[in-house]
Design an enzyme around this catalytic site. Structure first.
Site, PDB file in Angstrom:
ATOM      1  N   CYS A 146     -24.843  -2.339   1.051  1.00  0.00           N
ATOM      2  CA  CYS A 146     -24.266  -3.642   0.691  1.00  0.00           C
ATOM      3  C   CYS A 146     -25.188  -4.757   1.178  1.00  0.00           C
ATOM      4  CB  CYS A 146     -22.869  -3.806   1.284  1.00  0.00           C
ATOM      5  SG  CYS A 146     -21.628  -2.837   0.393  1.00  0.00           S
ATOM      6  N   TRP A 180       6.378   0.225   4.143  1.00  0.00           N
ATOM      7  CA  TRP A 180       5.257  -0.202   4.989  1.00  0.00           C
ATOM      8  C   TRP A 180       5.498  -1.562   5.641  1.00  0.00           C
ATOM      9  CZ3 TRP A 180       3.579  -4.644   2.766  1.00  0.00           C
ATOM     10  CH2 TRP A 180       3.868  -4.800   1.399  1.00  0.00           C
ATOM     11  N   HIS A 200       9.396   5.150   0.605  1.00  0.00           N
ATOM     12  CA  HIS A 200       9.378   4.061  -0.364  1.00  0.00           C
ATOM     13  C   HIS A 200      10.362   4.427  -1.474  1.00  0.00           C
ATOM     14  CE1 HIS A 200       8.056   1.191  -3.342  1.00  0.00           C
ATOM     15  NE2 HIS A 200       7.262   0.625  -2.464  1.00  0.00           N
ATOM     16  N   GLU A 235       4.277   7.356   1.821  1.00  0.00           N
ATOM     17  CA  GLU A 235       5.202   6.599   0.975  1.00  0.00           C
ATOM     18  C   GLU A 235       6.498   7.355   0.695  1.00  0.00           C
ATOM     19  OE1 GLU A 235       2.813   5.293  -2.323  1.00  0.00           O
ATOM     20  OE2 GLU A 235       1.963   3.643  -1.171  1.00  0.00           O
ATOM     21  N   LYS A 236       6.770   8.358   1.484  1.00  0.00           N
ATOM     22  CA  LYS A 236       7.984   9.136   1.222  1.00  0.00           C
ATOM     23  C   LYS A 236       9.253   8.317   1.476  1.00  0.00           C
ATOM     24  CE  LYS A 236       7.700  11.638   5.648  1.00  0.00           C
ATOM     25  NZ  LYS A 236       6.383  11.159   6.065  1.00  0.00           N
ATOM     26  N   ASN A 258      -6.757   0.902  -8.508  1.00  0.00           N
ATOM     27  CA  ASN A 258      -5.461   0.530  -7.943  1.00  0.00           C
ATOM     28  C   ASN A 258      -5.648  -0.408  -6.757  1.00  0.00           C
ATOM     29  OD1 ASN A 258      -2.439   1.131  -7.843  1.00  0.00           O
ATOM     30  ND2 ASN A 258      -3.039   1.464  -5.705  1.00  0.00           N
ATOM     31  N   GLU A 259      -5.051  -1.549  -6.824  1.00  0.00           N
ATOM     32  CA  GLU A 259      -5.048  -2.497  -5.695  1.00  0.00           C
ATOM     33  C   GLU A 259      -6.396  -2.561  -4.974  1.00  0.00           C
ATOM     34  OE1 GLU A 259      -1.564  -1.712  -3.288  1.00  0.00           O
ATOM     35  OE2 GLU A 259      -0.243  -2.595  -4.782  1.00  0.00           O
ATOM     36  N   GLU A 293       4.404  -3.274 -10.522  1.00  0.00           N
ATOM     37  CA  GLU A 293       5.111  -2.514  -9.488  1.00  0.00           C
ATOM     38  C   GLU A 293       6.128  -3.407  -8.798  1.00  0.00           C
ATOM     39  OE1 GLU A 293       2.708  -0.643  -6.512  1.00  0.00           O
ATOM     40  OE2 GLU A 293       1.251   0.144  -7.945  1.00  0.00           O
ATOM     41  N   CYS A 328     -17.454   2.431  -0.715  1.00  0.00           N
ATOM     42  CA  CYS A 328     -18.343   1.270  -0.701  1.00  0.00           C
ATOM     43  C   CYS A 328     -18.460   0.731  -2.128  1.00  0.00           C
ATOM     44  CB  CYS A 328     -19.703   1.693  -0.169  1.00  0.00           C
ATOM     45  SG  CYS A 328     -20.981   0.500  -0.562  1.00  0.00           S
ATOM     46  N   CYS A 353     -21.916  -2.082   4.841  1.00  0.00           N
ATOM     47  CA  CYS A 353     -22.922  -1.047   5.073  1.00  0.00           C
ATOM     48  C   CYS A 353     -24.329  -1.548   4.735  1.00  0.00           C
ATOM     49  CB  CYS A 353     -22.587   0.210   4.284  1.00  0.00           C
ATOM     50  SG  CYS A 353     -22.971   0.098   2.525  1.00  0.00           S
TER      51      CYS A 353
END
Lengths: 679, 679, 679
Positions: B160, B318, B361, B358-359, B149-150, B310, B115, B157
């Site tokens: 929030c 994905w 990727h 992600e194996k 990250n991203e 990246e 959150c 909730c």
């Protein structure tokens, strides 16, 4: 007549002055008068303003509006404002908020977002209604009452569950009766106490499948539909009773939504003084689907004139593609409503909102705020015309020799059932048969299955899957006395509890139809069969296509008019006719192409001498309303081009121009004629 | 320059040595050096390892890695590891877990699964960040910082909800202001206290419709987007402030995601020292959509070079279909980033994971574990090339005379609105206009609507639905001073609160455009209209197709360059031009076919003397970066075949080979040239 | 033999007399006898009737039914009635109700709607089973046991979460082992205590994507599948143990569902005395998919005859389109089951329900209630025929030289993995290879990957993504000793924990296949490559189409039989053969068109001298069952037309007519022959 104060076609619509600064009202009144508007509906969504907190009510702002409108000759369709409770109320009484099909407790938001069995909702809504009724009961501008707004709020909360059990106890008396009615021994669902019953929803017996609610147990789900339709109706009824107590002479209504599946509108109609409904066709909808909905609404109260409560002057906002009504189309659709029995032409909305989700819904007064728009000009022109009509049309009736049975419980049952095909769609079947008559300008009534059929020559009950108590007798009497009855595949299958009538399909209809259906084949969409006509005495082509379901049936007195053209039941009957008493009962055992229905209905009309006295021209709709010695003929040209129509020998008077009309008349594209004649 | 320690194009990527036995590190370093890698990003997802329990932190393993890398000349983009809290933390502090759009409390799992208003999350994440910063602030290998990250974790909730109320109180001051901004009198939604407000989600005001969030009340939903974008940003900002306190001279970033709708990246950019982003085109995406995203990312900080943080060396995992980048394509796309302003080429990932999602990727080091792979060879070759470039390109800038306005709040508002058509898609409109310029090798900047337009000759704002405070003035000033402004249908409609600007569309843009839009027609997908060009002075074809929306407009000073070809608004203007001060403002009233945009943009460029000095060849992309007296021209051949390009009269030096280039050059399929020239 | 009391093919089906008034039983028995029915299954769903409350059991009604049936020579497959707990029980013990994938606690409803780890469920269900077993253990009519019904109830409740942790502790011993097996350092998912683990579901690690469950962490999701398959099995096992304790000599089964993904039926089979399953093909399913499922079910217990427990005599109700089985088809499909190893022909249902969701599911006795129906006549005719067969066929076996590896854990793993393409579909690949053999009338066994391969000449393991411990050795031994092994793209990738076997694909299979797969390309659906055959010694066409995935591989001992026809890996191997010991291992590196598989399998069969001694005719299925010295040949004509078949030189006896058959025989459409011959 809805109210003798205003013995004209009501013209106006939903108006929300409380969304605007007070000074706007004056300008709006100027514009309303310019547009010949005589009625405004308000306040539909003002509960939060009328009752800022539990103990405080504020009507002064509404007093000012009511007075001002009245002073300017504008009447009010007074709404009770109970369709959306205030946010403070949802917060204070969270039990008022519903639980959805997926078991999720809703938060405040949207509208019609309350649990229909909520006691606090009913307490609060009726208090407000009483206050409104008492305050305005003698107001000179008060014309009629509008309760709530577009009801339809199914709920699955614990309180509804409890109330459902009470309702079931009342319906079934004993748990044994309930177990039997729902066939609860199936899958070992036998219950020993009403308390063991849970509401059927997406977390118990049901699931959603392409937008359609499906159920493991049709019995409980069907009853839950009945229960919900009734408890939602009770929200309306509680307010209705208060209003009738205080203003017994005023009409009370709520705006219905045409072919709206969740509510059994025939039941609702019993406590509506006048039917009103909201008509929102899409730009590309064919005109007959709108005509059908008007006729259905008119049928709810046995043909009594109804109110067109809402339509958009120009465009909608909640469709995927909200095209503008082309020039003339708003006018044409307004007259279409009148042609099918409406005595009002009203809009949602008079002034376009500045914000929130309906800001792109059309209005008489657009965002630009002035009268120099196409839309305002068209509204003004229509207002002028309607005022010319005076009281000529109102209270006139449509006379019909043909009726289509429409049954909400049957609708629910057909589409809750698992098998034989997901293509079963009650409304589509109704529309198919309706279209055939409508294309020939033959008036159609919609009736319930328990109605008196005796005034009709032809009664059609497509997909009469559920045969309620007394309905088979009703049909038999009708046919015995000379009526023509038509039904289709998947009819006569179950009783009111969705229990199969054992002993052979179509169950209680077997006798009147003179057939036994042994098996019901379901075709994949790519599979087709055909209808080979073998009785050449009837005026049909040699062969038609059919599909979806194919009953495999045996004659038990009926004769086969047509046979299947292929598959292992090739040469078995697909269209049968049974002579029964003085009448005939037809059975259509598969889902035919449209051309078959057209030809078959033509044959039936021929047989019964039913016809329009006008020629049929594609895209031209002709209806008649009758009052006293007068007959009003509506000829509506929905085409993109002008048409010529040959009138019969009579001399007519053009109601809008006063001109005499005789012989052949030209009607421009999207234009119409209203002809006055004598009976 | 991001860091003077490494005055070259950064080359490397995400590396997760903590997923592997310690001995693998040595081998990886050998391979990194072989591939000319100079930067690794870590530890992006190691919170659980860095902090095994509330009171225990373990940095020793990271010390060893940092030291070892540094000893081998490899720099570190140090991540704060706060994108995925440890499982023990979610268990201990379940309030940290978010509630989703459907009202479901999430369990631990995935990533960025916290959150954003959680105090405990912020407390824990900043503690870790502080420890990392203090521990490594003087580490010789530390090059820059990578927070989280991203990001993108909207939450619904109760906490929030409370924070949203506080935020609203701050934004609106009084409840009256809020009611007005959201037009809460609509549907009686008036609130009397901030406590009555609930978060807009799938269980209150909103619903999902084909993956798009729709709302009954655009005002509250728009503010919730703003609020979420801001509170998520605050998670970043809290860490940012600590890092800048401890290592004020180091750059700090977080990896963005291009055209990622939930976050207003222009706001984020204000506290990012350098923009970095993750570029994941599909195999079949046309190259201009990638170019657009690079240009948008560059625009976030006014043209400053950005980081390609990246990209995959070979394939993703994905996407529905994760095709391999064909030979040369990884290299070509790397240079495409640089050509559009990137100063780094970095991969996700350096070594392919052995397990979890992600194996599959792609990675520089594949599962086979050695360097004898096509992918490794291509990475090595690229690394060699980049090292040849030295500091030549870094810090150079792209100069543009054309800008496209991009506005996240406008994006949200357009797609939250109900009506007039579900086809409204902000990004698609941006892409259409971008493509026309890109196809002509004309540099484009992306700017926000409040930006300084004065440095541009042409500014395009497709679908500028929402006109924020000051923006209309901004546009008027620009045009008055000679600029060319272009906008489209559905522009100038609302203010920042999604309230319609009354008095006629396009509202605040009406003056500069010299038109009044009376109505907005929405066409079904099968319906089309056409653009008939009537002003023959401009270089357009006679007729083009258009559709989706058709504004019906009146000239108020503007001239009609083209008229509608059909429907009831046939011969009304569809393309207008208004001379305003020294400039011109164009309005495109319907959604045209691509060819029209191509021709129209060609006309505008002609008018403003904007052109590439190179010929346009399909599939060949040409950009220029400028530094001091040098100009670096990138010519990228995305085609499956070789092309010949005629250079201008200048003498260029091929930056990768040192060769002189003059006259006509051949570029092989998927190959490129970087030409150094002088200004 | 299932039970020596009835040494014939069982003929009958599910019967629910408790849904009907008692007097119906007598009539039903009359009809059963008329139809030559000898077994009825009951009471499958009568828990509520057997146990009206916690302390009261009522078996008297069942006693009467059992006695009456038995007196009339009808045997009973006694069901334990535990598939649907009574409503009172769900109400009293709500912990028994499951939580679904989306985290929603279910209410009572449907069936198999209990949490499989519920202690109270297990307590209640085993109590009932014990009572039933003790009461009827010596009943003369008792033939075998049927536990539960169509298990498949995955649950995600807190109790399952706790039990899952216990299960994991047992499986992995330490948390370190678990972290390693699941690669939990990825995304920082490392756990320090088993209590930190939450069930993988739609509110934690997983989501649904077009009906397929996807996961961020394949390791945990795979283990949850294993765990669920096992705990659901335990519900069965608890009852099984009690029954075997009380009636050790009777067979016990539960009805499986063919290729049902959630449960690892090979594991279940270990504690099933006989496999039984429910066969519900759609009207349009090709016959080989049904054949495949029969063969898979037979394979679960190493070829032992199985029970066809359910099929519809005419139509289903829960398919989208529930077409009738055409005349002869029910008979043909019944024999198809026998032809593939069934020793029973049983229906769901004997009498059609009057209400609830299966009322439109076909039955031997239809709603009409009498025997004068096509369906009853066909059932009667089949019953007569089966009685002619006496004990001739039962206990005979099918002999096969070809086996296909089928592995549930592999299936789960393939489809949980993210990438390289969403088109990966284990079942479709199995079906493709199966069809090639089936079309040639070559018998196929299904085996698990750990099975003994030595009895086969050819073993095919399509998409053998997961290579469990020992399986690579198993394959190597098989090939070394002369076997032919065939596998495809995306094989040899991971171990049992879905961790990639490092060092180069196809991992543990690399040695036996003699190849190294460097990269795996995923094609979009519109992209195709081709298989160019270069080894002209094998009997294949010059070129075939292929797509979906394309492995880019290097030979390491294998030879290339075919090369890619295009793309950057043009001329690299796509079909390889490795000579290994005395055998051969084939690798098919892309997904080929059907024609390739047909030709390739023909080649392999040729090489191994595997063939049917009958000619192959499209739509004609030929199988053989062998017992002692006798061989029973089934020739089934699924075509819409008659066919002629040339027999081999032997003299056969037509088992249904007793006639001798020699030379060429004609088989009518939908008809069949069962020929007795000697070995």
């Amino acid at each position: 007549m809805i109210n003798e104060k205003l013995p004209f076609i009501f013209y106006g619509g939903d108006y929300n002055p409380d969304q605007w600064p007070e000074e706007v009202l004056e300008e709006d009144i100027r514009l309303f008068k310019k547009a010949n508007i005589n009625v405004v509906t308000l306040p539909v969504f003002s509960w939060a303003k009328l009752q800022p907190s539990e103990d405080i009510y504020d009507f002064q702002w509404l007093d000012r509006i009511m007075d001002k409108l009245s002073e300017n000759g504008l009447y009010v369709c007074l709404a009770t404002s109970t369709a959306a409770q205030p946010a403070w109320m949802s917060k204070k009484y969270p039990e008022m908020l519903p639980v959805d099909f997926d078991g999720r407790k809703r938060k405040h938001g949207g509208r019609v977002n309350f649990c229909p069995t909520s006691e606090i909702y009913k307490d609060m809504s009726t208090k407000l209604t009483r206050k409104l009724a008492e305050r305005y009961k003698d107001h000179p501008g008060l014309l009629l009452w509008h309760i709530g707004n577009e009801y339809g709020n199914y709920c699955y909360c614990d309180h509804c569950e409890e109330e459902f059990r009470v309702w079931l106890k009342k319906r079934y008396g004993t748990i044994e009766n309930l177990n039997k009615a729902w066939n609860m021994s199936f899958w070992g669902h036998t219950v020993y106490d009403f308390d063991e019953i849970v509401v059927p929803s997406g977390i118990s017996e049901m699931w959603r499948d392409n937008g359609r609610d499906r159920s493991n147990f049709q019995g409980i789900s069907l009853d839950y539909h009945r229960f919900m339709s009734e408890v939602i109706f009770n929200c309306y009824l509680e307010e209705y009773k208060i209003i009738k107590e205080i203003t017994p002479d005023l009409h009370v209504t709520t705006n219905l939504m045409g072919t709206f599946k969740p509510l059994d509108y025939f039941k609702w109609a019993e406590k509506m003084d006048v039917i009103s409904w909201d008509n929102y066709p899409q730009l590309i909808d064919p005109m007959y689907v709108t005509a059908l909905r008007h006729d259905l609404m008119r049928g709810l109260k046995d043909g009594k004139p109804f109110m067109l409560m809402e339509q958009t002057p120009s465009q909608q906002n909640w469709q995927p593609y909200n095209g503008l009504k082309r020039p003339g189309v708003m006018r044409l659709q307004s007259y279409q409503a009148v042609a099918h029995g409406a005595d009002t032409v009203m809009f949602f909305q008079l002034r376009r909102s500045i914000g929130a989700c309906e800001k792109y819904h059309g209005a008489v007064i657009e965002h630009v705020g002035h009268e120099n728009t196409r839309v305002f000009r068209e509204c003004t022109k229509l207002g002028e015309e309607l005022s010319i009509l005076k009281d000529k049309i109102i209270d006139s009736r449509i006379e019909s020799k043909v009726a289509i049975v429409f049954d909400w419980e049957n609708w629910w049952a057909v589409e809750l059932s698992s098998g034989p095909t997901i293509e079963l769609n009650y409304l589509k079947q109704i529309e198919k048969y309706y279209k055939a008559f409508h294309d020939k300008n033959i008036a159609i009534d919609f009736i319930k299955s328990e109605a008196d059929f005796s005034k009709y020559d032809v009664v059609i009950a497509p997909l009469l899957y559920m045969v309620k108590k007394g309905v088979a007798d009703n049909i038999e009497n009708f046919v015995e006395n000379g009526g023509t009855f038509i039904t289709t595949f998947f009819s006569g299958i179950v009783n009111e509890s969705d229990l199969v009538t054992l002993g052979g399909y179509p169950g209680e209809l077997r006798k009147v139809l003179g057939i036994w259906v042994e098996e019901i084949d379901a075709l994949f969409p790519h599979m087709k069969n055909s209808i080979k006509v073998v009785n050449k005495a009837i005026n049909l082509r040699d062969e038609y296509s059919c599909g979806m379901l194919c009953d495999i049936l045996h004659l038990e007195g009926a004769e086969a008019l047509a046979l299947y053209g292929s598959d292992f039941y090739k040469d078995m009957p697909v269209l049968t006719r049974n002579k029964f008493g003085k009448g005939k009962a037809y059975y259509i055992a598969s889902d035919p192409e449209e051309l078959f229905i057209k030809d078959f209905i033509a044959h039936v009309c021929n047989e019964k001498n039913i016809s329009s006295k006008f020629e049929n021209i594609e895209g031209v709709e002709i209806t008649e309303r009758v009052k006293g010695e007068y007959k009003y003929t509506f000829i509506l040209n929905h085409n993109e081009y002008n048409v010529e129509i040959k009138l019969d020998k009579n001399v007519y008077s053009d109601l809008l121009t006063g001109e005499k009309k005789i012989g052949t008349v030209t009607i421009n594209s999207k234009d119409l004629l209203i002809l006055e004649g004598s009976i």
